[in-house]
Scaffold this active site. Structure first.
Site, PDB file in Angstrom:
ATOM      1  N   TYR A   4     -13.434  37.769  40.134  1.00  0.00           N
ATOM      2  CA  TYR A   4     -13.588  36.780  39.264  1.00  0.00           C
ATOM      3  C   TYR A   4     -12.336  36.215  38.760  1.00  0.00           C
ATOM      4  O   TYR A   4     -12.242  35.773  37.858  1.00  0.00           O
ATOM      5  CB  TYR A   4     -14.480  37.645  38.083  1.00  0.00           C
ATOM      6  CG  TYR A   4     -13.770  38.685  37.702  1.00  0.00           C
ATOM      7  CD1 TYR A   4     -12.660  38.646  36.607  1.00  0.00           C
ATOM      8  CD2 TYR A   4     -13.995  40.030  38.185  1.00  0.00           C
ATOM      9  CE1 TYR A   4     -12.287  39.916  36.321  1.00  0.00           C
ATOM     10  CE2 TYR A   4     -13.486  41.297  37.653  1.00  0.00           C
ATOM     11  CZ  TYR A   4     -12.613  41.330  36.850  1.00  0.00           C
ATOM     12  OH  TYR A   4     -12.140  42.299  36.321  1.00  0.00           O
ATOM     13  N   GLU A  74      -5.908  46.638  42.106  1.00  0.00           N
ATOM     14  CA  GLU A  74      -6.333  46.591  40.679  1.00  0.00           C
ATOM     15  C   GLU A  74      -5.600  47.744  39.822  1.00  0.00           C
ATOM     16  O   GLU A  74      -5.411  49.048  40.279  1.00  0.00           O
ATOM     17  CB  GLU A  74      -7.833  47.050  40.624  1.00  0.00           C
ATOM     18  CG  GLU A  74      -8.624  45.693  41.009  1.00  0.00           C
ATOM     19  CD  GLU A  74      -8.097  44.452  40.473  1.00  0.00           C
ATOM     20  OE1 GLU A  74      -7.736  44.384  39.447  1.00  0.00           O
ATOM     21  OE2 GLU A  74      -8.869  43.438  40.795  1.00  0.00           O
TER      22      GLU A  74
END
Length: 143
Positions: A4, A74
């Site tokens: 996203y 991440e």
């Protein structure tokens, strides 16, 4: 994986995975995408409000090794969890997603993150700093 933010950019995926996975537009419910204080990348946080949703991209066919690369990309502020990604045809698929940890909630701003603005202002600098073996850049790209 449902992505996203910066991982929606084909240029970022090419740098990290050395290929373009199959991509499908998708939405997840029960989360909100938000800007973060002091950095240019976004987060999603769980929302109690049942109307909350995040639009993004479902990456299909990722290998275990590729998921490990995304895990490394991440930062420590995220955790990976399972979600149902709703596709445009009305079907849904199980997917992994990276969610912002509550312990870093102090960085969350009450503002939507804008992918197109990020592409325009930061994509080039972001990709220049990427390595498949390292976490994503610290997000402070003002230099």
């Amino acid at each position: 994986a449902f992505v996203y933010g910066t991982l929606m950019a084909p240029e970022v995926l090419e740098c990290l995975l050395k290929r373009q996975p199959t991509r499908k537009a998708a939405t997840i419910k029960g989360y909100r995408r938000t800007r973060l204080s002091g950095v240019v990348f976004p987060a999603i946080i769980p929302e109690e409000n049942g109307d909350s949703f995040v639009q993004g991209v479902l990456l299909e066919g990722l290998s275990d090794n590729e998921m490990q690369i995304l895990d490394g990309y991440e930062s420590k502020e995220y955790y990976r969890t399972d979600v149902k990604a709703l596709l445009q045809d009305g079907s849904d698929l199980d997917a992994d997603v990276y969610v912002w940890k509550d312990e870093y909630r102090n960085m969350v701003l009450n503002e939507e993150w804008d992918y197109d603005k990020w592409r325009e202002l930061y994509l080039h600098k972001w990709v220049a700093r990427l390595s498949p073996d390292l976490p994503h850049p610290d997000g402070m790209l003002d230099d």
